[in-house]
Design a protein around this motif. Sequence first.
Motif, PDB file in Angstrom:
ATOM      1  N   ARG A  82      -1.664   3.438  -7.650  1.00  0.00           N
ATOM      2  CA  ARG A  82      -1.777   4.357  -6.521  1.00  0.00           C
ATOM      3  C   ARG A  82      -3.246   4.595  -6.194  1.00  0.00           C
ATOM      4  NH1 ARG A  82       2.646   7.380  -4.997  1.00  0.00           N
ATOM      5  NH2 ARG A  82       4.516   7.108  -6.269  1.00  0.00           N
ATOM      6  N   PRO A  83      -3.547   4.880  -4.912  1.00  0.00           N
ATOM      7  CA  PRO A  83      -4.930   5.191  -4.534  1.00  0.00           C
ATOM      8  C   PRO A  83      -5.424   6.396  -5.340  1.00  0.00           C
ATOM      9  CG  PRO A  83      -3.546   4.901  -2.610  1.00  0.00           C
ATOM     10  CD  PRO A  83      -2.647   4.927  -3.791  1.00  0.00           C
ATOM     11  N   SER A 108      -7.876   0.665  -7.394  1.00  0.00           N
ATOM     12  CA  SER A 108      -7.792  -0.592  -6.667  1.00  0.00           C
ATOM     13  C   SER A 108      -6.582  -1.393  -7.127  1.00  0.00           C
ATOM     14  CB  SER A 108      -9.069  -1.406  -6.892  1.00  0.00           C
ATOM     15  OG  SER A 108      -8.982  -2.662  -6.276  1.00  0.00           O
ATOM     16  N   SER A 109      -5.856  -1.996  -6.187  1.00  0.00           N
ATOM     17  CA  SER A 109      -4.687  -2.804  -6.510  1.00  0.00           C
ATOM     18  C   SER A 109      -4.940  -4.246  -6.110  1.00  0.00           C
ATOM     19  CB  SER A 109      -3.449  -2.276  -5.779  1.00  0.00           C
ATOM     20  OG  SER A 109      -2.400  -3.217  -5.842  1.00  0.00           O
ATOM     21  N   GLY A 110      -4.884  -5.152  -7.087  1.00  0.00           N
ATOM     22  CA  GLY A 110      -5.037  -6.568  -6.791  1.00  0.00           C
ATOM     23  C   GLY A 110      -3.922  -7.088  -5.912  1.00  0.00           C
ATOM     24  N   THR A 111      -2.727  -6.525  -6.063  1.00  0.00           N
ATOM     25  CA  THR A 111      -1.595  -6.966  -5.257  1.00  0.00           C
ATOM     26  C   THR A 111      -1.793  -6.601  -3.795  1.00  0.00           C
ATOM     27  OG1 THR A 111      -0.110  -6.756  -7.152  1.00  0.00           O
ATOM     28  CG2 THR A 111       0.906  -6.825  -4.970  1.00  0.00           C
ATOM     29  N   ALA A 113       0.824  -1.202   0.000  1.00  0.00           N
ATOM     30  CA  ALA A 113       0.000   0.000   0.000  1.00  0.00           C
ATOM     31  C   ALA A 113       0.867   1.265   0.000  1.00  0.00           C
ATOM     32  CB  ALA A 113      -0.929  -0.011   1.211  1.00  0.00           C
ATOM     33  N   TRP A 114       0.654   2.105  -1.000  1.00  0.00           N
ATOM     34  CA  TRP A 114       1.405   3.373  -1.066  1.00  0.00           C
ATOM     35  C   TRP A 114       1.159   4.214   0.177  1.00  0.00           C
ATOM     36  CZ3 TRP A 114       5.045   4.251  -4.615  1.00  0.00           C
ATOM     37  CH2 TRP A 114       4.989   3.590  -5.843  1.00  0.00           C
ATOM     38  N   GLU A 115      -0.081   4.240   0.630  1.00  0.00           N
ATOM     39  CA  GLU A 115      -0.426   5.098   1.775  1.00  0.00           C
ATOM     40  C   GLU A 115       0.219   4.630   3.076  1.00  0.00           C
ATOM     41  OE1 GLU A 115      -3.986   2.242   1.300  1.00  0.00           O
ATOM     42  OE2 GLU A 115      -2.438   3.187   0.038  1.00  0.00           O
ATOM     43  N   LYS A 169       7.623   1.402  -0.799  1.00  0.00           N
ATOM     44  CA  LYS A 169       8.477   1.976  -1.838  1.00  0.00           C
ATOM     45  C   LYS A 169       8.089   1.472  -3.227  1.00  0.00           C
ATOM     46  CE  LYS A 169      10.960   4.134   1.223  1.00  0.00           C
ATOM     47  NZ  LYS A 169      10.837   5.602   1.377  1.00  0.00           N
ATOM     48  N   ASN A 170       7.693   0.207  -3.319  1.00  0.00           N
ATOM     49  CA  ASN A 170       7.188  -0.391  -4.552  1.00  0.00           C
ATOM     50  C   ASN A 170       8.132  -0.268  -5.741  1.00  0.00           C
ATOM     51  OD1 ASN A 170       4.805  -1.360  -3.391  1.00  0.00           O
ATOM     52  ND2 ASN A 170       3.777   0.608  -3.666  1.00  0.00           N
ATOM     53  N   LEU A 171       9.392  -0.658  -5.510  1.00  0.00           N
ATOM     54  CA  LEU A 171      10.334  -0.745  -6.620  1.00  0.00           C
ATOM     55  C   LEU A 171       9.909  -1.900  -7.528  1.00  0.00           C
ATOM     56  CD1 LEU A 171      13.667  -0.279  -4.624  1.00  0.00           C
ATOM     57  CD2 LEU A 171      12.253   1.474  -5.728  1.00  0.00           C
ATOM     58  N   ALA A 172       9.949  -1.684  -8.816  1.00  0.00           N
ATOM     59  CA  ALA A 172       9.414  -2.665  -9.766  1.00  0.00           C
ATOM     60  C   ALA A 172       9.972  -4.074  -9.568  1.00  0.00           C
ATOM     61  CB  ALA A 172       9.655  -2.177 -11.197  1.00  0.00           C
TER      62      ALA A 172
END
Length: 269
Positions: free
Chosen positions: A51-52, A55-58, A9-11, A15-18
């Motif tokens: 990003r919010p 919706s993110s399936g992950t 979750a971004w919030e 960091k969500n590096l690819a």
Amino acid sequence: MEITASVGAWEKGAKNLAPDVTVVQQLLTQAAQLLGRPEINPGGVDGAIGRPPRSSGTVKAIRAFQSLSGFGVDGRIDPGGRTWQRLAAVVEGSVSVPPPGDTCFPFAQPATADWAHSPRSFGSNRNGGKRAHAGCDLYAPVGRTIYAVRDGTVLRDPYAFYAETDALEIDHGDFVLRYGEIKPGCTLRKGDTVKIGQPIAKVGLLIGINVPSAMLHLEMYKGDASGSLSQKSADTSAKRRDGVPFMRRADLIDPTPFLNDWKTRLATP
């Protein structure tokens, strides 16, 4: 596989590096297949998390996996954190969950406290951190009936276990359970067969200790090792990831994800 930074979750500050997102998506996909749990499938491997408010399936899959594991649900996986360790263990094959329907919870009512937090949880410190807790404690009133979670065969007669309580060992096919801290007087004997939902014992009372004293102490083993479940030497014991011994046989596994699954299927008296 490893990740270098947080994923999810971004919030929550992920960091969500690819490359890290790709690894987590791959592991979640594998775990969903291994466990038969479509809710933890991220829905694809693309190395990206929306990003919010999209919706993110992950993130949904991470939250579902955390809920199944009995952890706090925040939708974030940190390198070396509990969620990462559990996810890696599932994919490595050291943690699994039986198919729904062929198992049940060992009580007909919920436990009076969860089993995912210290001091009740698997791996909690014991003896000032010199030993790790080898099972999950299911708090319940003295005398509550304990049921077989699955068909199985009794491995040995009931025996003295701890603080004036007994233990019972049952081979359930894919795993062995030690039902510990039960009330003396269990009538099952070595070689007896049990059926899922069969009454097998009652919750005992621990005598002479200064903690909540009525519970089922449940230990789980793969069943691919031999010898006594309790071990006197740390050299032969299963160990926590930090090296602290459980003082139990090497095929010890964590019952937490199993209990989290079974709690939705209480035993039927």
